[in-house]
Design a protein around this motif. Structure first.
Motif, PDB file in Angstrom:
ATOM      1  N   UNK B 158      40.060  24.022  37.138  1.00 56.35           N
ATOM      2  CA  UNK B 158      40.215  23.930  38.581  1.00 56.35           C
ATOM      3  C   UNK B 158      39.999  22.493  39.035  1.00 56.35           C
ATOM      4  N   UNK B 246      43.775  25.158  43.769  1.00 56.90           N
ATOM      5  CA  UNK B 246      43.317  26.026  42.684  1.00 56.90           C
ATOM      6  C   UNK B 246      44.330  27.109  42.309  1.00 56.90           C
ATOM      7  N   UNK B 247      45.543  27.035  42.804  1.00 60.37           N
ATOM      8  CA  UNK B 247      46.479  28.131  42.546  1.00 60.37           C
ATOM      9  C   UNK B 247      46.858  28.208  41.070  1.00 60.37           C
ATOM     10  N   UNK B 248      47.395  29.348  40.662  1.00 62.00           N
ATOM     11  CA  UNK B 248      47.897  29.509  39.295  1.00 62.00           C
ATOM     12  C   UNK B 248      46.862  29.932  38.272  1.00 62.00           C
ATOM     13  N   UNK B 249      45.677  30.385  38.716  1.00 59.64           N
ATOM     14  CA  UNK B 249      44.655  30.800  37.740  1.00 59.64           C
ATOM     15  C   UNK B 249      44.931  32.227  37.258  1.00 59.64           C
ATOM     16  N   UNK B 250      46.080  32.381  36.638  1.00 56.96           N
ATOM     17  CA  UNK B 250      46.517  33.709  36.217  1.00 56.96           C
ATOM     18  C   UNK B 250      45.726  34.217  35.015  1.00 56.96           C
ATOM     19  N   UNK B 252      42.776  34.538  34.590  1.00 53.39           N
ATOM     20  CA  UNK B 252      41.575  35.291  34.948  1.00 53.39           C
ATOM     21  C   UNK B 252      41.857  36.479  35.858  1.00 53.39           C
ATOM     22  N   UNK B 253      43.125  36.915  35.889  1.00 53.31           N
ATOM     23  CA  UNK B 253      43.424  38.192  36.556  1.00 53.31           C
ATOM     24  C   UNK B 253      42.769  39.289  35.725  1.00 53.31           C
ATOM     25  N   UNK B 254      42.035  40.204  36.377  1.00 55.14           N
ATOM     26  CA  UNK B 254      41.414  41.291  35.622  1.00 55.14           C
ATOM     27  C   UNK B 254      42.441  42.380  35.303  1.00 55.14           C
ATOM     28  N   UNK B 332      52.667  41.869  37.401  1.00 52.13           N
ATOM     29  CA  UNK B 332      51.913  41.570  38.624  1.00 52.13           C
ATOM     30  C   UNK B 332      52.502  40.325  39.290  1.00 52.13           C
ATOM     31  N   UNK B 333      52.711  39.295  38.471  1.00 53.54           N
ATOM     32  CA  UNK B 333      53.262  38.037  39.003  1.00 53.54           C
ATOM     33  C   UNK B 333      54.663  38.236  39.577  1.00 53.54           C
TER      34      UNK B 333
END
Lengths: 409, 409
Positions: B158, B246-250, B252-254, B332-333
């Motif tokens: 980040x 901080x976008x794009x932190x895929x 850490x999608x649960x 999801x994306x």
């Protein structure tokens, strides 16, 4: 600054500057030509000429004398002539039909919402009744001698951006329907533009319009909660559309592996755990009138609010559960998009006081960036009127973007 | 067309038109002044004056005579003078350091990657070694008398947009580090601009540059697979940054509720089921050299490819499992963003031939729109060189956006 990649000629420059002046007066209120010149960086002669054209086009008008200047001779104020131009937004949703007509200043000229069980009624009759609502709104605009910038119809489903065709609306049970064509035919092939758009995207535009002015937010995710759950994303001031216009289908993110069957035919979609049906199933018995779609949704929600305020344990537990699930999906959106705000719309806004604490907690636990990446949870004031407002606004935005398009008044 | 909302003056107009002409020649190749005028809509006298300024600034040069015109007298071609201006991209990742220098035409002037176990080495020594790599690249630019537009350093974590501070890089074990300041100090407070950015976002810019030209794609999601999994989103031709960058932190999608512990301290994050570590754990035994981060990642992947090609059942099963999990998160994306392409970068691209079928299948099952909303799965050719390329490109883009910023040569 001008867009990169496209050469600007002087006609485009003039059109742009007309737009700049019109928006400037809209956003910041009545002001003198001299002040407009100061604030926009345009020279005074150019501003005078631009204002003259905008007055001729019925978009600006002369106001009172400028009393804000202590020194020098007072200038004449210029103000928005909002009354002459209107946009109409209409909406077909699972449990209601709605319409609003707004003038250029954003004032409501006409507004109506009727509870309807659309899935039961079917497309033909629903479109008949929706066309009737639009006709009433057009009449209201005509009655005040307004010019109509256009009509936008909101639908809760996938709308193909290029054709405006409704590909799929799981909660209506509709698919592959040329809604725009059907409406145009019912309205007697009108001369004003008529477009169809996704209701969550339109609600997002309306919420963005609201928050941009109040909080200067330019990155947000709106969640519209009704029977279905939709989303819309504004990033850097732009609504995300996606390649075909299908973006924002957050209701069908698979988050609850052992979840209920969804209207889309899958199981475990986010809307099966956070949609209005899920909440009412958890909070009430099947024969409770709160579950009756023929009653107005705001009245049904008022009954839920009443129980929550009275401390009804079953209602409060259902709200906490829905709030936590909101946070599970919300964290996915925040990790991907890093919005400054997650905006609760539709029924989520009405029940916000009970949903926000569990939602906030889940966000903090599940977002990688500390403190949810700075994301606040905000309630939209627009309620179920957001999509129609966004639909009317999008027609008016086209006038702001190109003040020459409507012709002179 | 010009941007709405900001008044354009004539200095900005000239700067914009310099940018238009420079990009035009870059994108479409050598051409005569007359043809540039035709194609951009600018008049011939303006184009001549713009070209003269760009030649003076060392960005364009006179080329050969135009042989493409059958009629009339041949014009002189104008072409990109790519050699004089360079951008540098450097990268600190979990298992390697890398650097590249590109000239304005996109040619590689210098390139290097070294395997390093960064978490083991710690920030101080890692930054020392990274500064050394950057110095070598700067020397290579100097050696050909190039002007340096700037240096961008990619990090897997980040990065706060406003300050360039690294807030958190879970897989490095770094947090709250002023990487830009540390690097500037090690490089002797250089005069060229030095910025820090998220590696997935930079890789996305590079992939977008590649696909924009080949496929005219303007809505895509890039997935960078290494030990960590990052993502980047281009929507309507713009990279999404989010409110704080901080976008794009895929990663850490649960998505896997009963999943493994993640570097971020949670469990079930997407990267715990699709990251390189997850694949190698499934496909190999703990003592296998393929798991050794001190060996070059491309050589280790070549060993996996060899086993997959030989039909090794354990390897193939691991790849199918990872491909399916890629589809779970990918859906999801795609539901949220409706991209025209899901672009596989990093290790996903290398193992694409085995990941794509299960990925495609999962997308089709889980995306609401028919046929995955038209989303194709595409492999990036840039491999682990994407982020450094994007970093160099972002420096050069600033020259394309404002050709006046570097001064005259």
């Amino acid at each position: 600054m001008v867009n990169r990649g496209v050469a600007a000629d002087h006609v485009a420059l003039r059109r742009n500057n007309l737009s700049v002046v019109l928006r400037h007066v809209h956003d910041l209120g009545p002001r003198s030509r001299a002040r407009i010149a100061e604030e926009t960086g345009l020279n005074k002669a150019t501003v005078s000429s631009l204002v003259a054209e905008l007055v001729e086009r019925g978009l600006l008008r002369e106001g009172s004398a400028d009393s804000s200047r202590a020194l020098g001779r007072p200038g004449q104020l210029v103000e928005l002539d909002g009354t002459g131009v209107c946009g109409i937004g209409a909406e077909i949703n699972v449990e209601y039909l709605a319409v609003v007509a707004l003038d250029l200043a954003g004032n409501v000229v006409h507004e109506k919402r009727v509870p309807v069980d659309v899935a039961h009624l079917g497309p033909g009759t629903t479109l008949d009744r929706c066309a009737e609502l639009v006709r009433e709104a057009v009449d209201a605009v005509d009655a005040r001698q307004g010019r109509l910038a256009g009509v936008t119809l909101a639908v809760p489903g996938l709308v193909e951006g290029e054709t405006g065709e409704l590909k799929l609306a799981p909660n209506l049970g509709w698919s592959e329907l040329s809604v725009a064509k059907e409406m145009r035919s019912r309205l007697g092939e009108p001369t004003y533009p008529l477009q169809v758009d996704n209701e969550a995207n339109l609600a997002t535009l309306a919420a963005y319009g609201e928050l941009r002015e109040a909080d200067a937010l330019h990155d947000l995710v709106l969640l519209t909660g009704a029977v279905g759950v939709g989303g819309g994303v504004v990033s850097g001031g732009q609504l995300l559309r996606g390649a075909r216009g299908y973006s924002g289908e957050v209701g069908h993110m698979p988050v609850a592996p052992d979840g209920q069957a969804c209207g889309c035919g899958r199981t475990g979609c986010w809307e099966t755990v956070v949609g209005l049906t899920a909440l009412l199933r958890k909070a009430t018995d099947p024969d409770n009138p709160v579950r009756d779609p023929s009653l107005d949704v705001e009245r049904r929600l008022a009954a839920v609010v009443e129980r929550a305020e009275a401390g009804d344990v079953r209602t409060l537990e259902a709200l906490t559960e829905v709030g936590t699930w909101l946070g599970v999906g919300g964290a996915i959106l925040v990790n991907i998009l890093n919005p400054a705000a997650l905006v609760l719309g539709g029924y989520f806004a009405v029940l916000g006081p009970w949903l926000e604490e569990p939602l906030d907690k889940a966000l903090r636990q599940r977002v990688l960036a500390a403190d949810g990446g700075g994301c606040r949870v905000v309630r939209s004031d627009l309620g179920f009127g957001a999509a129609v407002r966004g639909g009317a606004q999008i027609c008016l935005d086209q006038v702001f973007a190109d003040p020459t398009q409507l012709g002179e008044s």
